[in-house]
Design a protein around this motif. Sequence first.
Motif, PDB file in Angstrom:
ATOM      1  N   UNK A 140       1.134  -0.838  -0.054  1.00 58.84           N
ATOM      2  CA  UNK A 140      -0.135  -0.412   0.083  1.00 58.84           C
ATOM      3  C   UNK A 140       1.171   1.204   0.126  1.00 58.84           C
ATOM      4  N   UNK A 141       0.883   2.433  -1.024  1.00 53.48           N
ATOM      5  CA  UNK A 141       1.142   3.379  -0.994  1.00 53.48           C
ATOM      6  C   UNK A 141       1.302   4.015  -0.132  1.00 53.48           C
ATOM      7  N   UNK A 142       2.527   5.085   0.822  1.00 51.53           N
ATOM      8  CA  UNK A 142       2.576   5.282   1.573  1.00 51.53           C
ATOM      9  C   UNK A 142       2.923   4.430   3.334  1.00 51.53           C
ATOM     10  N   UNK A 143       3.390   3.160   2.872  1.00 49.95           N
ATOM     11  CA  UNK A 143       3.555   2.682   4.243  1.00 49.95           C
ATOM     12  C   UNK A 143       5.007   2.198   4.345  1.00 49.95           C
ATOM     13  N   UNK A 144       5.288   1.550   5.378  1.00 48.36           N
ATOM     14  CA  UNK A 144       6.965   1.536   4.995  1.00 48.36           C
ATOM     15  C   UNK A 144       7.132   0.926   6.576  1.00 48.36           C
TER      16      UNK A 144
END
Length: 666
Positions: free
Chosen positions: A33-37
């Motif tokens: 999911x974009x924006x999660x690391x």
Amino acid sequence: MADSKLNIDRSALEQLLQKRFFLAPSFEIYEGIKGLYDFGPTGTALQQNLISMWRQHFVIEESMLEVDCSILTPAKVLETSGHVAKFADWMCRDTVTHDFCRADHLVEEALEARLEGDALARKLAGASIAGDGGAGAEPSGKKSKKKGGAAGAAAVQLEDAVAKEYRDILAQIDNYDGDALGELITRFDLRNPETGNTVTAPMPFNLMFNTSIGPTGTLKGYLRPETAQGQFMNFSRLLEFNNQKMPFASAMVGRSFRNEISPRQGILRVREFTMAEIEHYVDPENKSHPRFDEVAELKLPLLRASRQMEGSTEPAQMAIGDAVSQGIINNQTLGYFLGRIYLYLMKIGIRADLLRFRQHMGNEMAHYACDCWDAEIKTSHGWVECVGCADRSAYDLTKHAEATKRKLCVQEHLPEPIVKEMLVCEPNSKVFGPRLRRAAKPVQDHLLALPEDDLAALRDALARDGRAVVTLTGTAADGDHEITADMVSIERQTITEHVRVYTPNVIEPSFGIGRILYALVEHSYNVRANDVNRGVFSFNAQVAPFKCLVLPLSNNACFAKPLLEAARQLRSAGVPARIDDAASASIGRRYARNDELGTPYAITVDFQTAKDNTVTLRERDTTNQIRGPQDEMVRVVKDLVAGYTTWSDVLSRYELIDTTALENDA
């Protein structure tokens, strides 16, 4: 500063960060999911070291009161603080794909691409760009978000006046609201850089994640967008814990959440991140700081709001004391914390030539702030805001006190009483309550809070007309209410005050730990001069994820005992040590891969260790090695990590040994 550059291969760096598990996209096996690391062992250790050094530099050295508050926040709290109404970015939508993008980022990318195309066209034509940017300069001085760079820009030369207008717009891009951004998009026919399609007019998008609290779903809440509000909720308890003494500061490290419109640039713009925030409570009539002299002579690169409005992005070096005395920085306490922020960033290893402090412009200023400066660090993505330092005035405590009817203020016993004359409004209880009924209490609170000039105007109106109208907003009795002369008495009285009551102002340094971490990673990254494929992170010993590598020359069984003993000694001494005894790799290769982790020192056990209990000690940046007794080398590493000695000092006491063959074996 205009000539300061950061020449790195970002693609190679990003591959290395994932290869050595500094970080990785969350839920990657489900396509993410974009924006999660997620942070791996290396990134986690690096982040914790940054936080530990932050706690030492601020919480301990400044004697702050650290708290840990709830992530879930009731909607009423964030409605009162203004976040529900105002915590938003401007968003556009692609008219064909319907993808969303941030309006200010779209304007930046489109204008920067045109300026790069202009620079390329002038270069090809042998011309030079007029103005202060120069053909090779970063046009805006802000964050470059394009994917391709100059090579992907169309070589189209602009008129000098148009190029200058573009640069002026980019210099003050943060000062544009939604309508102004929409006007730019229309006037310059700016399109989605990803698709080339037109976009809709900008619309506000609130960045908070909403949720419900409890099984009924009736109690609305949000994931906190900052850690500040939890600290404000506990102000009275903190003041009591501090024995009612002012000024003082609270501090907190924790997760915050922002539903970014189009997260990009890795961990620079994410939806979940770690913040470290300080709320320094200060007397609004005395914003001096007792330790200001310690930073007064410190020179910072200051980019004032007025310079940005002129189209300039170049900061000017100025002593903090001079900036405060000239009114450029609002007050001593704000200036003091700017100095402390600078010293912290220098301590962890940020490059001074790639750091500036940018003042917020008028339209950009947060709704609660009367002055705000961002510590911006230059990365390969451009200038990135990593620390904000704002004077929030008394906004938060005042609003929460009004909403809850709780006193969030300081009562200061005066050494000498203050005698003064002032207008006092006293309601006639026999008439006031029965006539206003449910509105009586809100109207009375309004009258008692009126400034002297407004109270005098009300008195004069009652004396002249026998009646006046009071208008309430933001209460349970909003609207117009008639007050007659028989309902109140407004007279000048002599008041003796033994206690001064005031609402503190708040100076807030707010740190984005993930952004600081990424900037540090870029500033510390380099490659070996003789091998561009050998990446190295030159973290200083304090911040390095692992302080010392312990490894055997080979997988010979005789190395096992001294290897484990060296690691045990280091760990017992408080030095995080990592063993690398993989038999499948040469020792040179093992040195190289631990250089990619940023490990500053390495102790190697070899055949001579079995004879005389000596080991080699290697320093990462120079690859120099010395030899000495194992116990002694452990003490040397401990002193190096603690900062009690330097590698130059060590080399003055020990002879270098030749390890060229080992290094070349990587």
